[in-house]
Design a protein around this motif. Structure first.
Motif, mmCIF file in Angstrom:
data_model
loop_
_atom_site.group_PDB
_atom_site.id
_atom_site.type_symbol
_atom_site.label_atom_id
_atom_site.label_comp_id
_atom_site.label_asym_id
_atom_site.label_seq_id
_atom_site.Cartn_x
_atom_site.Cartn_y
_atom_site.Cartn_z
ATOM 1 N N UNK A 24 10.069 11.737 0.259
ATOM 2 C CA UNK A 24 10.692 10.413 0.396
ATOM 3 C C UNK A 24 9.723 9.327 -0.079
ATOM 4 N N UNK A 27 9.625 9.439 -3.848
ATOM 5 C CA UNK A 27 10.833 8.847 -4.465
ATOM 6 C C UNK A 27 10.706 7.320 -4.507
ATOM 7 N N UNK A 28 10.136 6.752 -3.435
ATOM 8 C CA UNK A 28 9.936 5.298 -3.419
ATOM 9 C C UNK A 28 8.915 4.879 -4.478
ATOM 10 N N UNK A 57 7.623 -5.386 -1.629
ATOM 11 C CA UNK A 57 8.349 -4.692 -0.550
ATOM 12 C C UNK A 57 8.306 -3.182 -0.760
ATOM 13 N N UNK A 58 8.457 -2.744 -2.009
ATOM 14 C CA UNK A 58 8.417 -1.302 -2.286
ATOM 15 C C UNK A 58 7.042 -0.714 -1.971
ATOM 16 N N UNK A 60 4.892 -1.840 0.170
ATOM 17 C CA UNK A 60 4.708 -1.837 1.624
ATOM 18 C C UNK A 60 5.457 -0.683 2.280
ATOM 19 N N UNK A 61 6.716 -0.504 1.934
ATOM 20 C CA UNK A 61 7.448 0.593 2.595
ATOM 21 C C UNK A 61 6.893 1.944 2.163
ATOM 22 N N UNK A 64 3.867 2.460 4.250
ATOM 23 C CA UNK A 64 4.285 2.745 5.633
ATOM 24 C C UNK A 64 4.778 4.181 5.786
ATOM 25 N N UNK A 65 5.541 4.643 4.797
ATOM 26 C CA UNK A 65 6.062 6.018 4.884
ATOM 27 C C UNK A 65 4.920 7.028 4.823
#
Lengths: 503, 503
Positions: A24, A27-28, A57-58, A60-61, A64-65
Motif C-alpha cells: 500500500x 502504491x502511494x 499530502x502524498x 506525508x501519507x 505515515x503508512x
C-alpha cells in the motif's frame, strides 16, 4: 510456511500482512510518481501551487503508512526461521525502509521538507544573481539537517555514510570511495592527454533540425532497441527523465534544434532506465522483489544502453541509415563521423549536465568530495566556491567564470547531500556488466543486426528480475562474478579513446 | 475569533486544525483526480493493473483521513457561536462529509469497492453478450449494498434519498422529482410533435473531417470563449470529461471524422465545467469554500455554455467563419444550417450519450424512475428490461433492439445507483441561470461580438466564487431569485424548437 500461532484472526500470516501493508505504501509512492511525471510533462504552469499541496499530502501519507507502528509490530512477530529466501529478502528490505524512516522523528521530516521547499526558491534566485553568499547559509543548514537526520538513523556512524546509504544501500561507501579515487587518478591524465595530444574532431553535424522530426527519430530509436510501447510513452521534458513501474515505464527527452544527436542519446539513456523497470517481475509489483535495487544499479542500465550500445560503431552502422531517412541533409555523414560526434570529449565545458562520457565523472567526483567534506566537518561553507574552482582547474584544467556556472549550477544540494554517487557507480557498473555480457554474447554482432532482445534478456536475467532479492554488492557479484571494480570502465575508456583520438 | 481554551498547544484553534486536516484529505482526492485523468488520457494500455492498485490505495488513505477520529473530536470541540458565516459553512460541509463517511463501516466500504470493481468486468461481458441475465444478480447486489449503505448513514430515511444526496446535497429529492415529472409531462408531447409535425432538417454536414484540424478548431473555440490555458489543457479521451481544480482544470474531447460538430460541442460543454473550476477561489483551495457545490450545479455550467451559448444563433454568427477557415469544404454552410445541425432532434436514437438536447432528459428520467423503484423495492430485478423498453416506447416511441442498447448500455449501475439526476438538474438550472443572466446582460449581443468575459464573470460572481458557502437550494435562490424550477427550461425549449421545427 507459517506456524498456526503466527496467523491473525483472518488467517493471514504476519508476513502476508506485512507485505500487504508495505505494498500500500509503494502504491502511494507510485501514485506520487505519476503526479510528478505529470508535473514535469503535462501540467499547465498555473497548476504549480495545487500540485505542491498534492505532492506534500502524498509524501506525508506515504511516510505515515511506512512508519505505522503496525509494521514495527509485524516485523517483531515474524519468525524468520520459518521463511524462505525470497521472504527473508522481503523482510530485510521492509525492515531497512521501516527502521530508517521510523528513526527520523516527524518534526524533523517536516522541518527537512519545509527547509528544502524554501531552498528551491533561494537557490534559484542565488543562481540567477550569481550570488553564492545568498545560498551559503542555506547550504550550512542542509549540512546541519543532514547530520541531524543521520544521527537519528544511526548516531554511532559517519553521518555522510548514513546519508549516502539512503540511495546506495548495501554498497559500502569506502569501496565506492576507493573506486572514485582510482577513476580520478586515471581519468585526469587521460582527459589531459586527449586535450593536448588528441586529434581534432571536427563539428560535422551543423545546421537546424526540427523538433518534430527529431521526435520521430527518437521513436524510431525506441522501436529499434525494442521498447515495449504497451507499457510506456515518449514525451518531452525540460530535463529528460524516466518514471514508472513494470507496468508503465515512461521515457522523456528534449530537442535542441541545433543538435539532433543530443535528444537521441538522452532517449537511449532513458530507455535503459525503462528497460530495468519493464524487466522487473510483474507478479511482485509493490514488493521489494519487484522494485529496482538502487539508484546506482538503475543508472548502470541507462549507462549501458547509452554508452555500451548507443555510442558504439556497430550501433551507428545499424542506425545511421535511419538517421539519414529522417534528416536527408546528413546523407554524407559516415559511420566514423557519427561515432566521433557522439563520443567527442569537451574538457572546456563547466556544466555537469552537458558533460561527455569522461569528464562527467570528474564533475561527480568533485561534488562527492565537497559534500562529504562538508558533512564530515572538514570544509567550511564559505570555502566551497574556492575549492570547487580549484578542483575544476586540477581535474579539467578549466575554471568557471561564475558561481552560477560553478558551485551553484546543480539543484541537488538544495534538496539533500550525498546524492551524486549513483551517476558514476552506474557507469562503472555498466562497463563491468558489459564485460560479463560479452563473455556470453556477441554483442557487437547482435547490435549490428538490430537483435537487441538477447541483450535485454541477459540484463533481465542477471539484474532486473531479482529486484531487491540480493543486497547490492551481492547482486553485482552474482551478475558479474566480482565486486564493484573500476577496472572494466578504465579498460573500456582507455581502448575507446586511444582509438578515437589517435593517442 | 477563538476563545483561548479552544486553542491547542501550538496556538492553533480547533477550527484551524479541522480545516487543515480536511485540506489534506482534499489534496489526496485531487491527486487521485490527476491519476484518473492520466489513466483516461495518457496511460499506456499495459499500465492498468498498477494504476488500479494506486487508485485503490489513494481512495483508502483518503477515506482514512476523512474519517479520522481527530476530525470527529475537533467537530465536537468547535463552538459554532464563535465562528463567522464563512467558517460556519466550512464546518457544516466538513461535518456532512465526515458524518456520511464515518457512518459507513470500513468493511462495507471495502465490500462496496470490491463488488463494483468486479461488476465492471461482468457488466462489460454481459453488455458484449447482450445477456441481461448475467448482470441481473449483480444489479440485485447493488440494490442490497445501496440499501445497506444508506441505512448506515441514516436508517430512518428513504434509502434512495440518502444515496441521491451523495451527489446532490441540499437539493430536496422530492423537489427534483416534481421537476422531473413536469419535464416528462411536457417533453414527451413536444418530442412527439417534432417527430410527427416538425419540418425535416437535412443532413448538411457530410463528408470526412480530419481529427487534427478538428483539434485546431476546438482550440480556436476555447480561445474564443476565453479558456485560461495557463490553468488548463485540451486532450483526447474516449469519453470526454473535465478534471481539475482552480489551478489546473483540463478539458478533453474526442473526434469523429464524420461529424466535426460533435467534438466541438463536447469541448464547449467541458469548457463549462472548467470555467466553474477556474472560477473557484484560489485562496480557498482545499476548503469547502473553494470546492464546487454539487454535480448538478457543475452540470449547470457545462449545459449553460453548451446549450445557451454554443447552440445559439449569435454564437454561430460569430463562430461559423472560424469553422470555415478550418474546413473550407463547409464554405456554403449558412448560420441557419449550422444552427439547425447542432440542434437537430433524434427521437429514433436509443443511446443516452448520443442523445440530443430534448430526448436526453427522457433517458435520464427513465433511469431515475427505474433505479428509484429498485431501491425502494417497487420493482423486481427481472422486470428491468421490460420496464426499460416500455418506458422507451412511451417516452420516445422507440424500442431498443437489444438490452445492450437498452438497459445494459450505461456503466453507471455497475458502480452505484441514484447517480443520474445531476445531468437533468444541470440543464434545468442552466436555463434558470440563463434567464437571470439575461436580466442583467445582453447575452446575444455579447456572444455575437465574442465578448464572453462579462458572461463568465457573471457566473463567477453568482455561482463559482461561493464554492459550498451556501447549501445548494440557497445558492440557486441567491443566484436566480427562486428555487429550482422547470419553467425556464420548458419555456426555452418551447420557443427554440417551435421556431426550429416550424411547429
Amino acid at each position: 510456511m507459517a506456524t498456526p500461532d503466527e496467523r491473525g484472526a483472518d488467517g493471514a500470516t504476519a508476513y502476508d500482512e506485512l507485505i500487504e501493508r508495505y505494498r500500500q505504501y509503494q502504491y502511494l509512492q507510485h501514485a506520487e510518481m505519476v503526479v510528478m511525471w505529470d508535473q514535469q510533462v503535462m501540467m499547465p504552469e498555473g497548476g504549480a501551487p495545487a500540485r505542491a499541496k498534492q505532492r506534500g499530502a502524498l509524501s506525508t501519507v506515504g511516510h505515515d503508512r511506512l512508519t505505522d507502528e503496525a509494521i514495527g509490530d509485524l516485523l517483531n512477530r515474524i519468525d524468520e526461521g520459518e521463511l524462505d529466501d525470497d521472504q527473508r529478502a522481503v523482510v530485510r528490505e521492509i525492515r531497512r525502509d521501516y527502521e530508517r524512516a521510523a528513526g527520523v522523528p516527524s518534526d524533523l521530516v517536516t522541518r527537512f521538507s519545509e527547509y528544502t521547499a524554501e531552498n528551491h526558491r533561494i537557490w534559484n534566485e542565488a543562481k540567477a544573481a550569481d550570488d553564492y553568499d545568498d545560498f551559503a547559509p542555506r547550504l550550512d543548514g542542509m549540512v546541519d539537517l543532514t547530520r541531524e537526520r543521520s544521527a537519528a538513523i544511526d548516531s554511532a556512524r559517519d553521518p555522510y555514510e548514513v546519508q549516502y546509504e539512503e540511495r546506495q544501500p548495501y554498497l559500502p561507501l569506502d569501496r565506492v570511495e576507493e573506486v572514485f579515487a582510482e577513476l580520478r587518478d586515471h581519468l585526469v591524465p587521460l582527459i589531459e592527454r586527449i586535450r593536448t595530444d588528441g586529434r581534432e574532431i571536427p563539428e560535422v553535424v551543423t545546421g537546424t533540425y526540427d523538433a518534430e522530426t527529431q521526435e520521430e527519430l527518437c521513436r524510431a530509436a525506441l522501436d529499434t532497441v525494442g521498447y515495449d510501447w504497451d507499457r510506456g510513452r515518449l514525451d518531452t521534458a525540460p530535463h529528460p527523465f524516466m518514471a514508472g513501474t513494470q507496468f508503465d515505464a515512461r521515457v522523456t527527452t528534449r530537442y535542441d534544434e541545433s543538435s539532433p544527436l543530443a535528444g537521441l542519446m538522452a532517449v537511449i539513456h532513458e530507455y535503459g532506465h525503462a528497460s530495468y523497470q519493464q524487466g522487473l517481475r510483474q507478479d511482485a509489483y509493490g514488493s521489494p522483489l519487484g522494485s529496482p535495487r538502487s539508484s546506482g544499479v538503475h543508472e548502470s542500465q541507462s549507462r549501458f544502453w547509452e554508452n555500451h550500445v548507443g555510442r558504439t560503431k556497430p550501433f551507428w552502422e545499424l542506425f545511421l541509415p535511419i538517421v539519414k531517412e529522417h534528416f536527408p541533409s546528413l546523407s554524407d555523414l559516415t559511420v566514423d563521423d557519427a561515432y566521433a560526434a557522439v563520443n567527442r570529449i569537451y574538457p572546456e565545458n563547466c556544466i555537469r549536465v552537458e558533460a561527455d562520457e569522461l569528464t562527467y565523472h570528474m564533475h561527480i567526483i568533485l561534488r562527492c568530495e565537497i559534500d562529504s567534506a562538508l558533512v564530515r566537518g572538514e570544509l567550511d561553507i564559505e570555502d566551497v566556491p574556492e575549492v570547487w574552482n580549484r578542483k575544476m582547474e586540477e581535474y579539467l584544467s578549466v575554471v568557471p567564470d561564475t558561481d552560477a556556472e560553478g558551485c551553484l549550477q546543480d539543484i541537488h544540494w538544495s534538496m539533500g547531500l550525498a546524492s551524486f554517487h549513483g551517476y558514476t557507480v552506474g557507469s562503472v557498473l555498466a562497463a563491468q556488466l558489459d564485460a560479463a555480457l560479452r563473455e556470453d554474447l556477441d554483442v557487437d554482432g547482435l547490435v549490428r543486426e538490430g537483435e537487441f532482445d538477447p541483450i535485454r534478456e541477459w540484463m533481465t536475467e542477471h539484474v532486473h528480475r531479482h529486484g531487491k532479492r540480493y543486497p547490492t554488492d551481492e547482486l553485482i557479484e552474482e551478475a558479474t562474478g566480482e565486486p564493484l571494480s573500476a577496472e572494466y570502465f578504465l579498460d573500456y575508456v582507455d581502448e575507446k579513446f586511444a582509438d578515437l583520438y589517435d593517442l
